[in-house]
Design a protein around this motif. Structure first.
Motif, PDB file in Angstrom:
ATOM      1  N   UNK A  77       0.823  -1.205   0.000  1.00 17.76           N
ATOM      2  CA  UNK A  77       0.000   0.000   0.000  1.00 17.76           C
ATOM      3  C   UNK A  77       0.864   1.266   0.000  1.00 17.76           C
ATOM      4  N   UNK A  78       0.312   2.314  -0.585  1.00 14.89           N
ATOM      5  CA  UNK A  78       0.940   3.627  -0.573  1.00 14.89           C
ATOM      6  C   UNK A  78      -0.027   4.610   0.069  1.00 14.89           C
ATOM      7  N   UNK A  79       0.511   5.476   0.920  1.00 18.30           N
ATOM      8  CA  UNK A  79      -0.287   6.534   1.532  1.00 18.30           C
ATOM      9  C   UNK A  79       0.197   7.847   0.935  1.00 18.30           C
ATOM     10  N   UNK A  80      -0.725   8.632   0.418  1.00 17.18           N
ATOM     11  CA  UNK A  80      -0.364   9.896  -0.217  1.00 17.18           C
ATOM     12  C   UNK A  80      -1.336  10.996   0.187  1.00 17.18           C
ATOM     13  N   UNK A  81      -0.785  12.182   0.342  1.00 16.84           N
ATOM     14  CA  UNK A  81      -1.621  13.379   0.503  1.00 16.84           C
ATOM     15  C   UNK A  81      -1.751  13.972  -0.888  1.00 16.84           C
ATOM     16  N   UNK A  82      -2.955  14.391  -1.249  1.00 18.87           N
ATOM     17  CA  UNK A  82      -3.184  14.955  -2.579  1.00 18.87           C
ATOM     18  C   UNK A  82      -3.944  16.269  -2.469  1.00 18.87           C
ATOM     19  N   UNK A  83      -3.518  17.210  -3.275  1.00 16.62           N
ATOM     20  CA  UNK A  83      -4.259  18.472  -3.443  1.00 16.62           C
ATOM     21  C   UNK A  83      -4.829  18.415  -4.852  1.00 16.62           C
ATOM     22  N   UNK A  84      -6.154  18.463  -4.918  1.00 15.46           N
ATOM     23  CA  UNK A  84      -6.860  18.322  -6.192  1.00 15.46           C
ATOM     24  C   UNK A  84      -7.477  19.667  -6.539  1.00 15.46           C
ATOM     25  N   UNK A  85      -7.204  20.149  -7.760  1.00 14.53           N
ATOM     26  CA  UNK A  85      -7.727  21.465  -8.157  1.00 14.53           C
ATOM     27  C   UNK A  85      -8.684  21.396  -9.346  1.00 14.53           C
ATOM     28  N   UNK A  86      -8.660  20.327 -10.090  1.00 14.06           N
ATOM     29  CA  UNK A  86      -9.536  20.243 -11.265  1.00 14.06           C
ATOM     30  C   UNK A  86     -10.785  19.441 -10.929  1.00 14.06           C
ATOM     31  N   UNK A  87     -11.879  19.676 -11.631  1.00 16.63           N
ATOM     32  CA  UNK A  87     -13.100  18.888 -11.393  1.00 16.63           C
ATOM     33  C   UNK A  87     -12.938  17.464 -11.924  1.00 16.63           C
ATOM     34  N   UNK A 103      -9.372  20.808  -3.129  1.00 20.36           N
ATOM     35  CA  UNK A 103      -9.665  19.858  -2.054  1.00 20.36           C
ATOM     36  C   UNK A 103      -8.366  19.148  -1.678  1.00 20.36           C
ATOM     37  N   UNK A 104      -8.243  18.793  -0.418  1.00 16.70           N
ATOM     38  CA  UNK A 104      -7.077  18.044   0.078  1.00 16.70           C
ATOM     39  C   UNK A 104      -7.572  16.700   0.594  1.00 16.70           C
ATOM     40  N   UNK A 105      -6.867  15.634   0.209  1.00 18.41           N
ATOM     41  CA  UNK A 105      -7.239  14.290   0.654  1.00 18.41           C
ATOM     42  C   UNK A 105      -6.000  13.528   1.105  1.00 18.41           C
ATOM     43  N   UNK A 106      -6.239  12.543   1.951  1.00 17.69           N
ATOM     44  CA  UNK A 106      -5.240  11.516   2.255  1.00 17.69           C
ATOM     45  C   UNK A 106      -5.786  10.246   1.620  1.00 17.69           C
ATOM     46  N   UNK A 107      -4.970   9.613   0.777  1.00 17.46           N
ATOM     47  CA  UNK A 107      -5.412   8.423   0.061  1.00 17.46           C
ATOM     48  C   UNK A 107      -4.533   7.231   0.411  1.00 17.46           C
ATOM     49  N   UNK A 108      -5.157   6.067   0.508  1.00 18.57           N
ATOM     50  CA  UNK A 108      -4.451   4.800   0.667  1.00 18.57           C
ATOM     51  C   UNK A 108      -4.714   4.032  -0.614  1.00 18.57           C
TER      52      UNK A 108
END
Length: 188
Positions: free
Chosen positions: A103-113, A171-176
């Motif tokens: 597994x990879x854990x990543x923080x993501x900042x998403x700007x596009x729809x 939006x900011x997310x933490x993804x696994x």
């Protein structure tokens, strides 16, 4: 110091550190891995070479894998962002365990729809999970649109054609992510 010497010193420090973290004396660890306390002392201090059979026994006694003891990849202190302006995503890979879980854990900042165009929907083996830290995320799952607000999480099979994006601002997310999800969402 050569790379081999650096790895050797790192392994010795990890053995000693794990032993001390468990509150064990040299005698305690010696009893668990069937080596003498003096042999362990010489291994920890660098006065004796570590044989593979000894390293295996020590790792097992400490509840660690050989990979964990010898990995010299270095632990990142500063995590640099990876910008993907064409996709509207910036990622910070927080942890990637290519060992047991993959597994990879990543923080993501998403700007596009999110895209609903069929050619933009991805499919790959595995499962993705994310929690929204701020903003709102649109998750497209086939012909469904799921809105995930800050403080909420989503989990879904990635065999369903999918995409995600921001709704009404960044939006900011933490993804696994499973390995296929990492390649699809982080590497591309």
């Amino acid at each position: 110091m050569t790379q081999d010497a650096e790895v050797d010193a790192l392994v010795r420090a990890r053995i000693r550190g794990l032993r001390l973290a468990k509150g064990w004396s040299l005698d305690d660890l010696a009893g668990r891995c069937h080596l003498s306390p003096s042999t362990l002392s010489r291994i920890e201090t660098g006065h004796r070479r570590i044989g593979l059979d000894q390293l295996t026994a020590i790792a097992r006694a400490l509840g660690a894998s050989l990979d964990q003891l010898v990995d010299s990849g270095g632990d990142a202190v500063v995590i640099k962002p990876h910008h993907h302006p064409e996709r509207g995503i910036t990622t910070w890979v927080l942890a990637g365990e290519q060992g047991r879980t993959g597994m990879t854990v990543a923080r993501m900042r998403v700007t596009r729809p999110a895209s609903r165009r069929p050619e933009d929907l991805r499919v790959h083996p595995g499962k993705d999970w994310f929690t929204v830290l701020s903003g709102t995320v649109e998750l497209v799952l086939g012909d469904r649109l799921v809105v995930v607000e800050a403080g909420e999480a989503a989990s879904f099979s990635t065999m369903v054609p999918h995409s995600f994006g921001a709704r009404g601002g960044p939006a900011e997310v933490i993804a696994v992510l499973t390995p296929d999800g990492e390649r699809t969402h982080v590497d591309n």
